[in-house]
Design an enzyme around this catalytic site. Sequence first.
Site, PDB file in Angstrom:
ATOM      1  N   ASP A  13       0.812  -1.223   0.000  1.00 18.19           N
ATOM      2  CA  ASP A  13       0.000   0.000   0.000  1.00 18.19           C
ATOM      3  C   ASP A  13       0.842   1.269   0.000  1.00 18.19           C
ATOM      4  O   ASP A  13       0.459   2.297   0.560  1.00 18.19           O
ATOM      5  CB  ASP A  13      -0.976   0.017   1.197  1.00 18.19           C
ATOM      6  CG  ASP A  13      -1.835  -1.224   1.243  1.00 18.19           C
ATOM      7  OD1 ASP A  13      -2.166  -1.735   0.156  1.00 18.19           O
ATOM      8  OD2 ASP A  13      -2.168  -1.688   2.347  1.00 18.19           O
ATOM      9  N   LYS A  16       1.867   1.882  -5.163  1.00 17.82           N
ATOM     10  CA  LYS A  16       2.383   1.249  -6.395  1.00 17.82           C
ATOM     11  C   LYS A  16       1.460   1.500  -7.577  1.00 17.82           C
ATOM     12  O   LYS A  16       1.913   1.693  -8.699  1.00 17.82           O
ATOM     13  CB  LYS A  16       2.544  -0.270  -6.183  1.00 17.82           C
ATOM     14  CG  LYS A  16       3.586  -0.622  -5.133  1.00 17.82           C
ATOM     15  CD  LYS A  16       3.624  -2.110  -4.861  1.00 17.82           C
ATOM     16  CE  LYS A  16       2.363  -2.624  -4.219  1.00 17.82           C
ATOM     17  NZ  LYS A  16       2.140  -2.171  -2.833  1.00 17.82           N
TER      18      LYS A  16
HETATM   19  P1  GDP Z   1      -0.695   0.202  -3.527  1.00 19.29           P
HETATM   20  O1  GDP Z   1      -1.269  -1.071  -3.004  1.00 19.29           O
HETATM   21  O2  GDP Z   1       0.767   0.305  -3.267  1.00 19.29           O
HETATM   22  O3  GDP Z   1      -1.031   0.460  -4.958  1.00 19.29           O
HETATM   23  O4  GDP Z   1      -1.378   1.378  -2.674  1.00 19.29           O
HETATM   24  P2  GDP Z   1      -2.956   1.523  -2.317  1.00 19.29           P
HETATM   25  O5  GDP Z   1      -3.678   1.971  -3.530  1.00 19.29           O
HETATM   26  O6  GDP Z   1      -3.442   0.317  -1.612  1.00 19.29           O
HETATM   27  O7  GDP Z   1      -2.898   2.663  -1.207  1.00 19.29           O
HETATM   28  C1  GDP Z   1      -2.307   3.911  -1.477  1.00 19.29           C
HETATM   29  C2  GDP Z   1      -3.361   5.005  -1.196  1.00 19.29           C
HETATM   30  O8  GDP Z   1      -2.718   6.275  -1.173  1.00 19.29           O
HETATM   31  C3  GDP Z   1      -4.397   5.128  -2.294  1.00 19.29           C
HETATM   32  O9  GDP Z   1      -5.595   5.566  -1.716  1.00 19.29           O
HETATM   33  C4  GDP Z   1      -3.833   6.196  -3.224  1.00 19.29           C
HETATM   34  O10 GDP Z   1      -4.815   6.885  -3.960  1.00 19.29           O
HETATM   35  C5  GDP Z   1      -3.168   7.109  -2.236  1.00 19.29           C
HETATM   36  N1  GDP Z   1      -1.973   7.825  -2.706  1.00 19.29           N
HETATM   37  C6  GDP Z   1      -0.969   7.375  -3.512  1.00 19.29           C
HETATM   38  N2  GDP Z   1       0.009   8.300  -3.603  1.00 19.29           N
HETATM   39  C7  GDP Z   1      -0.375   9.357  -2.845  1.00 19.29           C
HETATM   40  C8  GDP Z   1       0.223  10.619  -2.522  1.00 19.29           C
HETATM   41  O11 GDP Z   1       1.336  10.938  -2.925  1.00 19.29           O
HETATM   42  N3  GDP Z   1      -0.490  11.440  -1.671  1.00 19.29           N
HETATM   43  C9  GDP Z   1      -1.722  11.096  -1.166  1.00 19.29           C
HETATM   44  N4  GDP Z   1      -2.326  11.951  -0.359  1.00 19.29           N
HETATM   45  N5  GDP Z   1      -2.313   9.927  -1.472  1.00 19.29           N
HETATM   46  C10 GDP Z   1      -1.641   9.059  -2.279  1.00 19.29           C
HETATM   47  P1  IMO Z   2      -0.812  -4.323  -2.133  1.00 20.29           P
HETATM   48  O1  IMO Z   2      -0.340  -4.891  -3.450  1.00 20.29           O
HETATM   49  C1  IMO Z   2      -1.076  -4.673   2.202  1.00 20.29           C
HETATM   50  C2  IMO Z   2      -1.141  -8.756   3.877  1.00 20.29           C
HETATM   51  C3  IMO Z   2      -2.435  -9.172   4.547  1.00 20.29           C
HETATM   52  C4  IMO Z   2      -1.927 -10.193   5.578  1.00 20.29           C
HETATM   53  C5  IMO Z   2      -0.811 -10.880   4.820  1.00 20.29           C
HETATM   54  C6  IMO Z   2      -1.202 -12.197   4.162  1.00 20.29           C
HETATM   55  O2  IMO Z   2      -2.110  -3.635  -2.223  1.00 20.29           O
HETATM   56  O3  IMO Z   2       0.254  -3.538  -1.486  1.00 20.29           O
HETATM   57  P2  IMO Z   2      -2.668 -12.855   2.044  1.00 20.29           P
HETATM   58  O4  IMO Z   2      -4.091 -12.557   1.700  1.00 20.29           O
HETATM   59  O5  IMO Z   2      -1.671 -12.379   1.055  1.00 20.29           O
HETATM   60  O6  IMO Z   2      -2.452 -14.296   2.400  1.00 20.29           O
HETATM   61  O7  IMO Z   2      -2.403 -12.036   3.414  1.00 20.29           O
HETATM   62  O8  IMO Z   2      -0.367  -9.966   3.826  1.00 20.29           O
HETATM   63  N1  IMO Z   2      -1.264  -8.259   2.491  1.00 20.29           N
HETATM   64  C7  IMO Z   2      -1.213  -6.962   2.130  1.00 20.29           C
HETATM   65  N2  IMO Z   2      -1.118  -5.843   2.875  1.00 20.29           N
HETATM   66  N3  IMO Z   2      -1.106  -4.582   0.861  1.00 20.29           N
HETATM   67  C8  IMO Z   2      -1.171  -5.682   0.087  1.00 20.29           C
HETATM   68  O9  IMO Z   2      -1.103  -5.642  -1.257  1.00 20.29           O
HETATM   69  C9  IMO Z   2      -1.268  -6.942   0.725  1.00 20.29           C
HETATM   70  N4  IMO Z   2      -1.362  -8.221   0.284  1.00 20.29           N
HETATM   71  C10 IMO Z   2      -1.350  -9.005   1.363  1.00 20.29           C
HETATM   72  O10 IMO Z   2      -3.074  -8.082   5.177  1.00 20.29           O
HETATM   73  O11 IMO Z   2      -1.337  -9.549   6.701  1.00 20.29           O
HETATM   74 MG    MG Z   3      -2.830  -1.740  -1.802  1.00 15.42          MG
END
Ligand code: GDP
Ligand code: IMO
Ligand code: MG
Length: 431
Positions: A13, A16
């Site tokens: 999160d 990416k």
């Molecule tokens: P990922 O799994 O790495 O793709 O990240 P997620 O989408 O799960 O979580 C990142 C969150 O932060 C999302 O809600 C994005 O829209 C938000 N986000 C990404 N980059 C930025 C940033 O530079 N600033 C802010 N405020 N939000 C961001």
């Molecule tokens: P992105 O790509 C954050 C965490 C789960 C749990 C552990 C194992 O959005 O960054 P699983 O379902 O993979 O067997 O869960 O890994 N987890 C993540 N946490 N972002 C993710 O993906 C995750 N994918 C798995 O919360 O602790």
């Molecule tokens: Mg994510």
Amino acid sequence: MTVSVIIGSQFGDEGKGKVTDFYAAEADMIVRFNGGNNAGHTIVVEGVTYKLHLMPSGAIQPNKHVVIGNGVVVDPGVLLGEMEELARAGHPITRLSVSDRAHLILSYHKLQDGIEEGLKGRLKAGTTMRGIGPTYQDKAARWGVRAGDLLDKDELRRKLDIVLPIKERVIRGLGGPEVEFDPSAVYEECMDHADRLGPYVEDTTVLINEAIEQGTSVLFEGAQGVLLDIDHGVYPFGTSSNVVTGAACTGAGVAPQVFDEVIGIVKAYLSRVGTGPVPTELEDGAGTHLQTVGKEFGATTGRPRRCGWLDLAMVRYSHMLCGFTGIALTKVDVLSGLPTVKVCTEYKARGRTLRVPPADMSIFAECEPQYIELDGWEDPGTDAWRRAAREGLGALPPNWRSYVEFVQEELGVPVAFVGVGPGRSETLDLR
Ligand code: GDP
Ligand code: IMO
Ligand code: MG
């Protein structure tokens, strides 16, 4: 032509989705290589939010070839659903390829995920319940069903006749319901997928390597974060696949020499969904600030994310494993308004100084973060962030610049990209 890899350096999160979407403008092919729909990757373009779980995050850019590599575990219904949703939203997928070697998540894997989590007590990771672990288990046990199996219906039926009785025994042995899988019903489920997904299934290893040979710009999009890696992460609290740069080699079938750049995504603070130690976790006002201003809720499960200060011991470790050539520092805007900003540079535990996280989770749980305190900065407002996105670092508060420079110097890797908001355009490109 550039071949790049994007890797999350923390607990997932990191942003990416946003970074991949941004870099995808310059790529022709975007490849996922690990994990499955446990991932939730968010992209915001002109106020519209897209959440992708399996579809590579280049899918919002027009005319990209999106590829699901062999290392991904694919829930066919989710992939097809995302494809339909994107088409409805005006972003039809023009070219999708799914590896014939990718393993399929079927309904019994999701059932097994829930049963196992219920049994694991303090060893449970708090999984996303998407069947990820059980599907990778079946892959390692060599009785998994692969996307390529969808192309030979008779052979698939014979395979299911062997596999389903095994899975029944596994699930009953785990104390789950007295299930009896009807091979015909599972076969029908697979046939439905075969009709719809079959046309996209091919040997993506050859496809990707030929594309690279022909000078195509390819972007490899990692899922999760290095601290969730099955070997190098917070075992047993992480996920079931490798996440490090090497996973792009095994999960897409390419040699390490093909990569021109490896971008490590570093969120300016830390978030974690799931269980296990987080040394810099905050339970005070600063933690609430990060959680609320950063809108830290899981993109896949909606769970609130635990938040803490940036942990550079963690990112140093990720860099050691992944060889970042550039850093994408995201969500720096979220730190605005805090009087001071702390950054952990190493830990102390059991009388020793640790520069990177230990393998032993009982030691990790005792790690005391050693902080550097930096002066904070006032929120300059959305317009100022947007202006900075156009004009560069100079347009921003000096303390903010010091923070970015500090991270860069501590890691010894240039910051190539800074996120100052969720939108595609809220990005400082420092390359
Ligand atoms: P990922 O799994 O790495 O793709 O990240 P997620 O989408 O799960 O979580 C990142 C969150 O932060 C999302 O809600 C994005 O829209 C938000 N986000 C990404 N980059 C930025 C940033 O530079 N600033 C802010 N405020 N939000 C961001
Ligand atoms: P992105 O790509 C954050 C965490 C789960 C749990 C552990 C194992 O959005 O960054 P699983 O379902 O993979 O067997 O869960 O890994 N987890 C993540 N946490 N972002 C993710 O993906 C995750 N994918 C798995 O919360 O602790
Ligand atoms: Mg994510």
